[in-house]
Design a protein around this motif. Structure first.
Motif, PDB file in Angstrom:
ATOM      1  N   UNK A   1       0.646  -0.837   0.403  1.00 31.13           N
ATOM      2  CA  UNK A   1       0.119   0.627  -0.234  1.00 31.13           C
ATOM      3  C   UNK A   1       0.735   1.335   0.129  1.00 31.13           C
ATOM      4  N   UNK A   2       2.008   1.584   0.388  1.00 36.57           N
ATOM      5  CA  UNK A   2       3.051   2.367   0.875  1.00 36.57           C
ATOM      6  C   UNK A   2       3.724   2.269  -0.602  1.00 36.57           C
ATOM      7  N   UNK A   3       4.026   1.423  -1.607  1.00 42.74           N
ATOM      8  CA  UNK A   3       3.888   1.737  -2.677  1.00 42.74           C
ATOM      9  C   UNK A   3       2.477   2.900  -4.091  1.00 42.74           C
ATOM     10  N   UNK A   4       2.331   1.756  -3.673  1.00 41.32           N
ATOM     11  CA  UNK A   4       1.246   2.758  -4.424  1.00 41.32           C
ATOM     12  C   UNK A   4       0.342   4.627  -3.908  1.00 41.32           C
ATOM     13  N   UNK A   5       0.689   4.100  -2.746  1.00 47.16           N
ATOM     14  CA  UNK A   5       0.240   6.358  -1.966  1.00 47.16           C
ATOM     15  C   UNK A   5       1.424   6.932  -2.531  1.00 47.16           C
ATOM     16  N   UNK A   6       2.492   5.943  -2.600  1.00 46.85           N
ATOM     17  CA  UNK A   6       4.021   6.515  -2.884  1.00 46.85           C
ATOM     18  C   UNK A   6       3.839   7.322  -4.174  1.00 46.85           C
ATOM     19  N   UNK A   7       3.633   6.344  -5.077  1.00 45.98           N
ATOM     20  CA  UNK A   7       3.363   6.600  -6.371  1.00 45.98           C
ATOM     21  C   UNK A   7       1.982   7.286  -7.335  1.00 45.98           C
ATOM     22  N   UNK A   8       1.230   7.604  -6.631  1.00 47.07           N
ATOM     23  CA  UNK A   8      -0.045   8.782  -6.286  1.00 47.07           C
ATOM     24  C   UNK A   8       0.487   9.761  -6.386  1.00 47.07           C
ATOM     25  N   UNK A   9       1.500  10.085  -4.903  1.00 50.88           N
ATOM     26  CA  UNK A   9       1.963  11.588  -5.047  1.00 50.88           C
ATOM     27  C   UNK A   9       3.241  11.659  -5.824  1.00 50.88           C
ATOM     28  N   UNK A  10       3.827  11.180  -6.231  1.00 52.81           N
ATOM     29  CA  UNK A  10       5.065  11.455  -7.281  1.00 52.81           C
ATOM     30  C   UNK A  10       4.578  11.644  -8.390  1.00 52.81           C
ATOM     31  N   UNK A  11       3.042  10.931  -9.467  1.00 56.46           N
ATOM     32  CA  UNK A  11       2.331  11.109 -10.345  1.00 56.46           C
ATOM     33  C   UNK A  11       1.952  13.064 -10.124  1.00 56.46           C
TER      34      UNK A  11
END
Length: 328
Positions: free
Chosen positions: A260-270
């Protein structure tokens, strides 16, 4: 002297006879325990244990076998999704060992559910699940006998390496065939091929800079968010404390992460990337000044807000990091 010698011989005979009887009882008890463990394993690769079984077959001597135990909470009311995922991998590992040609009675796999063995959790001062512990054939479990789940993940291959390190038993994990990946790849190639065929007379889109830039950007975001680490380590999606019910989506250590952390980081970076793109478009676009102002404000807001959230995640993982932005 002869009387003393005779008495000494009698005492020695009684001592050795008693020791021999005790040794026979010990061997008989050990044989019974091993046979019982083998019988259970023949029915289920992972032996289900409660408090009584744990104390008798794991804690109490004699024991010449190692027991790898998963402490879990699989009952629906516990709502532990991670426990179910870890249980599937643990079952796969145990089945690979049970049906291996190298199978012996030196290592057994077992599980203790919180609702069936809460006294065992209390005995071991355990307050989270799932947890993997190896109980060696000799002595008490050491620090290395506690599997670092949040660092290594619960993939069967990772568990097999840990078991090999603690017991010298090599287990080759056998996974059932998974055709989802090849089917998805085939479908994607078919879609691309179909689109190329339909537009065979106009393939200018293949030379479109925006198409390739968007594709490259998606690839970079996926890689920098930690998806490859997830693929290699197989971490849990999130962590739920079985006692408090609190769910953690961000791992508290810099050495591990949740899916879940990688999904959150991906969305924030996007979101940060989108903000930068809007700012660039506002600076270079030929549209009217009103639209350019809206794009500028939106871009600045996206960059400031989501970069602040990214920095707060970084601070939560790297304790002692002194800098923050907007949020502490």
């Amino acid at each position: 002297m002869s009387m003393k010698l005779l008495i000494s011989l009698v005492v020695l005979f009684i001592f050795y006879n008693g020791s021999s009887e005790a040794q026979k009882k010990k061997e008989t008890l050990l044989s019974e325990k091993v046979n019982q463990m083998m019988e259970w394993t023949s029915k289920r690769s992972v032996i289900r244990m409660n408090g009584d079984k744990f104390r008798r077959f794991v804690k109490a001597p004699p024991r010449n076998y190692s027991v790898v135990i998963m402490f879990t909470a699989l009952q629906p009311q516990r709502q532990c999704g991670v426990c179910r995922q870890a249980d599937e991998e643990f079952q796969m590992l145990a089945n690979s060992w049970r049906y291996s040609s190298a199978f012996t009675n030196k290592v057994f796999f077992a599980s203790v559910d919180f609702d069936e063995g809460s006294d065992v959790f209390q005995m071991l001062n355990m307050n989270s699940a799932p947890t993997f512990i190896n109980f060696p054939a000799k002595g008490k479990p050491r620090q290395a006998d506690n599997y670092e789940l949040q660092v290594k993940g619960f993939a069967a291959e990772q568990l097999a390496r840990w078991v090999a390190d603690r017991t010298n038993v090599q287990i080759r994990v056998i996974r059932p065939p998974n055709y989802a990946g090849p089917l998805l790849l085939g479908f994607l190639l078919a879609v691309i091929g179909g689109l190329a065929y339909l537009r065979r007379n106009n393939l200018e889109f293949l030379f479109n800079n925006n198409v390739w830039a968007f594709s490259a950007l998606c690839f970079v975001l996926i890689m920098t968010s930690g998806q490859m680490w997830n693929h290699i380590r197989g971490p849990p999606y999130a962590h739920k404390n079985p006692n408090s019910g609190q769910i953690s989506y961000i791992h508290g250590s810099s050495q591990a992460q949740f899916v879940a952390e990688t999904h959150i980081v991906l969305l924030f970076n996007a979101a940060v990337t989108l903000g930068i793109v809007l700012l660039c478009e506002a600076a270079n676009s030929d549209t009217d000044i009103g639209k350019r102002k809206i794009m500028s404000v939106a871009g600045i807001a996206l960059v400031m807000l989501f970069f602040s959230w990214l920095l707060s995640i970084f601070r939560a993982k790297y304790h002692g990091y002194p800098y923050s932005f907007l949020m502490s």
